[in-house]
Design an enzyme around this catalytic site. Structure first.
Site, mmCIF file in Angstrom:
data_model
loop_
_atom_site.group_PDB
_atom_site.id
_atom_site.type_symbol
_atom_site.label_atom_id
_atom_site.label_comp_id
_atom_site.label_asym_id
_atom_site.label_seq_id
_atom_site.Cartn_x
_atom_site.Cartn_y
_atom_site.Cartn_z
ATOM 1 N N HIS A 38 0.840 -1.194 0.000
ATOM 2 C CA HIS A 38 0.000 0.000 0.000
ATOM 3 C C HIS A 38 0.874 1.242 0.000
ATOM 4 C CE1 HIS A 38 -3.319 2.750 1.325
ATOM 5 N NE2 HIS A 38 -3.985 1.965 0.511
ATOM 6 N N ILE B 159 0.720 4.685 3.870
ATOM 7 C CA ILE B 159 -0.377 5.187 4.715
ATOM 8 C C ILE B 159 -1.268 4.012 5.075
ATOM 9 C CG2 ILE B 159 -0.364 7.519 3.748
ATOM 10 C CD1 ILE B 159 -2.776 6.745 2.067
ATOM 11 N N GLU C 164 -12.233 -1.181 10.304
ATOM 12 C CA GLU C 164 -12.174 -2.461 11.003
ATOM 13 C C GLU C 164 -11.800 -2.259 12.471
ATOM 14 O OE1 GLU C 164 -12.220 -6.502 11.864
ATOM 15 O OE2 GLU C 164 -13.008 -5.445 10.113
ATOM 16 N N GLY D 214 -7.786 3.172 4.819
ATOM 17 C CA GLY D 214 -8.949 3.644 5.566
ATOM 18 C C GLY D 214 -9.875 2.522 5.986
ATOM 19 N N VAL D 215 -9.987 1.472 5.147
ATOM 20 C CA VAL D 215 -10.895 0.378 5.503
ATOM 21 C C VAL D 215 -10.418 -0.345 6.755
ATOM 22 C CG1 VAL D 215 -11.766 0.020 3.171
ATOM 23 C CG2 VAL D 215 -9.683 -1.141 3.880
#
Length: 430
Positions: free
Chosen positions: A333, A339, A347, A342-343
Site C-alpha cells: 500500500h 499510509i 475495522e 482507511g478500511v
C-alpha cells in the site's frame, strides 16, 4: 523520584503520585506514545517523558521488577546520563527473587530502516550493541561495540551524557523539549567545538550515549533481550520500532500454537467467567492489554487492529493502535509513501465497538460481522509511527445487532470517522 521494590512478575512500572488515583504506566512498547528526541509513555491521561535513561539503568543493572514513583511527568534529568540513577540503585542494593529470569533470545535476524536510521538485531548469546553515530553532515562520527554485563554497563556506558548540536537548540526550545537543559546536564556541539562544563567522560561519549538510549528503549520489550544489535545513526523511533519487531517475534510461537489448537467448546463456562472478569476489571478503571484482548476477541494477527483498550465508561470505549512500518499492508500500500488503509481504520472501529457488545459473558467468543458503514469520512492520512486512538460510542444495541459511532484520531486530530452497524454471530470453525 522514588525507586520502590516490587514483587516478581511486576516488571518496571511508572507511578504518577501527583495525579488522582496514582495511575501506573507499564514500561512496555505498547504504551509508547511519542519518540521525538526522547521516548514518552502514555496510558489514558497519564504521561511520562524521557523514560529511556532510568530504564537503561534498571536494564544495565539487571533489575526486572521495580516501581518508579514520580511527582511530575518526567524523571529528574540529573547530569544527562544514567550515573545518578545507578548511584541510587547501588545505594539501595538489590535482592534476588525466587522466580526464574526468562530472557528472550532473538531467533532470526530482524531489520528496519527509517529515513536516517538503520538498525538490526541478530541471534547472539548475550546483549551486544555495535553502534555508529554522526550528525547529518557526518561530523563527530564515532563507533563503539559493547557486550553488556552489569560491570560493562557501570564502567563503559552509564556515564555517557546526552548531547545536541547547537543549531538544534532553537527548535528544541520552541517545542518545549529542553526546558531544564543546560551545560550541567548536556554536551553541546557547535561546529567543531564541544561545549561542556567538564571534559568528555569517554573519547567516544556521543556514540556511547546512543548505546545507552538503545538499552533503555529495548527495555520496553518487557524481558531481557539476547541478541547482537547493529545500529547506524539510531533514533528513539528506530529503537522502539525494533522493540516492536522483537515483541512480534516473541509472540509468533503463541499465535502458531493458537492457530493449530482445537477451538474451545462453545459454552465453556470457565472461559466465559474469565472473559467477564476481564471486562469487569476494565469497568472498574483498568485497561486491556494485548494478552487480555486475545482472550475476548477472535481476531488474530495481522487482523487484530487493537493493541490496547485504555478505558470503558458506560457505552463509550477508547482503544489504541500503534501503527508500525512493519504492518504487512505497507508492503503493497504505497511502499514509497506508506499510509494506513482507511478500511482498516473502519475495522479497528468495529473491533473496539464489538468489545462493548462482549460485556455479557454469553457473547464471548462470537464474531462481529460488518452489516453497514455510513457517514464515513477520511480526513487525514495515518502514517507509520502514528498512535491511533479509537473512540467509539455504542448508540444502539438490540439482541445481537449493534450500532456505534467511531472516531479515529492522531495527536488529538480526527483522521477518520464512521457510523458502523455489525452483528454478533456464533463462530463456526468446523
Amino acid at each position: 523520584m522514588t525507586l520502590v521494590p516490587a514483587p516478581p512478575n511486576t516488571g518496571i512500572r511508572f507511578r504518577r503520585v501527583d495525579l488522582d488515583g496514582k495511575p501506573e504506566i507499564e514500561a512496555r512498547v505498547e504504551n509508547v506514545s511519542q519518540t521525538n528526541r526522547s521516548t514518552t509513555l502514555a496510558k489514558g491521561s497519564a504521561k511520562i517523558q524521557t523514560v529511556e535513561h532510568i530504564l537503561a539503568a534498571f536494564s544495565g543493572s539487571e533489575i526486572d521488577n521495580a516501581v518508579i514513583e514520580l511527582d511530575a511527568n518526567e524523571p529528574p534529568i540529573g547530569d544527562g546520563s544514567a550515573r545518578d540513577y545507578c548511584k541510587l540503585i547501588e545505594g539501595a542494593g538489590t535482592e534476588l527473587q525466587p522466580e526464574k529470569r526468562e530472557p528472550y533470545r532473538v531467533t532470526t535476524p530482524l531489520e528496519l530502516q527509517t529515513s536516517e536510521s538503520l538498525i538490526s538485531i541478530f541471534p547472539h548469546e548475550h546483549l551486544k550493541i555495535s553502534c555508529t553515530s554522526s550528525d547529518r553532515n557526518g561530523r563527530f562520527s564515532q563507533f563503539c561495540s559493547v557486550e553488556l554485563s552489569p560491570e560493562v554497563w557501570r564502567l563503559d556506558v552509564a556515564h555517557a551524557r546526552t548531547f545536541c548540536f547547537f543549531e538544534e537548540i532553537e527548535y528544541l526550545i520552541k517545542n518545549g523539549l529542553i526546558k531544564g537543559g543546560s551545560l550541567e546536564n548536556a554536551v553541546v556541539i557547535r561546529d567543531d567545538a564541544v561545549l561542556t562544563t567538564e571534559p568528555l567522560r569517554y573519547t567516544d561519549e556521543f556514540v556511547r550515549h546512543k548505546i545507552l538510549d538503545i538499552i533503555g528503549d529495548l527495555a520496553l520489550v518487557g524481558r531481557p533481550v539476547r541478541g547482537h544489535v547493529v545500529a547506524v545513526k539510531p533514533s528513539h523511533t528506530a529503537n522502539c520500532e525494533l522493540a516492536r519487531l522483537i515483541v512480534a517475534q516473541m509472540r509468533k510461537p503463541l499465535v502458531a500454537m493458537q492457530t493449530f489448537t482445537p477451538p474451545p467448546e462453545p459454552h465453556n463456562r470457565s472461559k466465559d467467567a474469565e472473559a467477564q472478569a476481564i471486562i469487569e476489571s476494565v469497568q472498574a478503571g483498568g485497561s486491556l492489554d494485548m494478552a487480555q484482548l486475545m482472550k475476548i476477541l477472535p481476531h488474530r494477527y495481522p487482523f487484530l487492529m487493537i493493541d490496547r483498550v485504555l478505558k470503558i465508561d458506560g457505552n463509550k470505549i477508547t482503544g489504541l493502535k500503534n501503527v508500525s512500518i512493519n504492518e504487512p499492508y505497507f508492503q503493497g500500500h504505497f511502499p514509497n509513501h506508506p499510509i494506513m488503509p482507511g478500511v482498516l481504520q473502519l475495522e479497528a472501529i468495529a473491533q473496539v465497538a464489538g468489545i462493548l457488545m462482549l460485556k455479557q459473558a454469553e457473547n464471548w467468543g462470537k464474531l462481529a460481522y460488518f452489516m453497514a458503514a455510513e457517514s464515513v469520512k477520511w480526513r487525514k492520512p495515518v502514517r507509520p509511527g502514528d498512535t491511533l486512538l479509537i473512540d467509539v460510542e455504542l448508540t444502539k444495541s438490540r439482541g445481537k445487532i449493534g450500532r456505534a459511532r467511531g472516531v479515529c484520531s492522531v495527536n488529538s486530530e480526527p483522521v477518520s470517522e464512521a457510523d458502523v452497524t455489525f452483528m454478533l454471530v456464533d463462530a463456526d470453525l468446523s
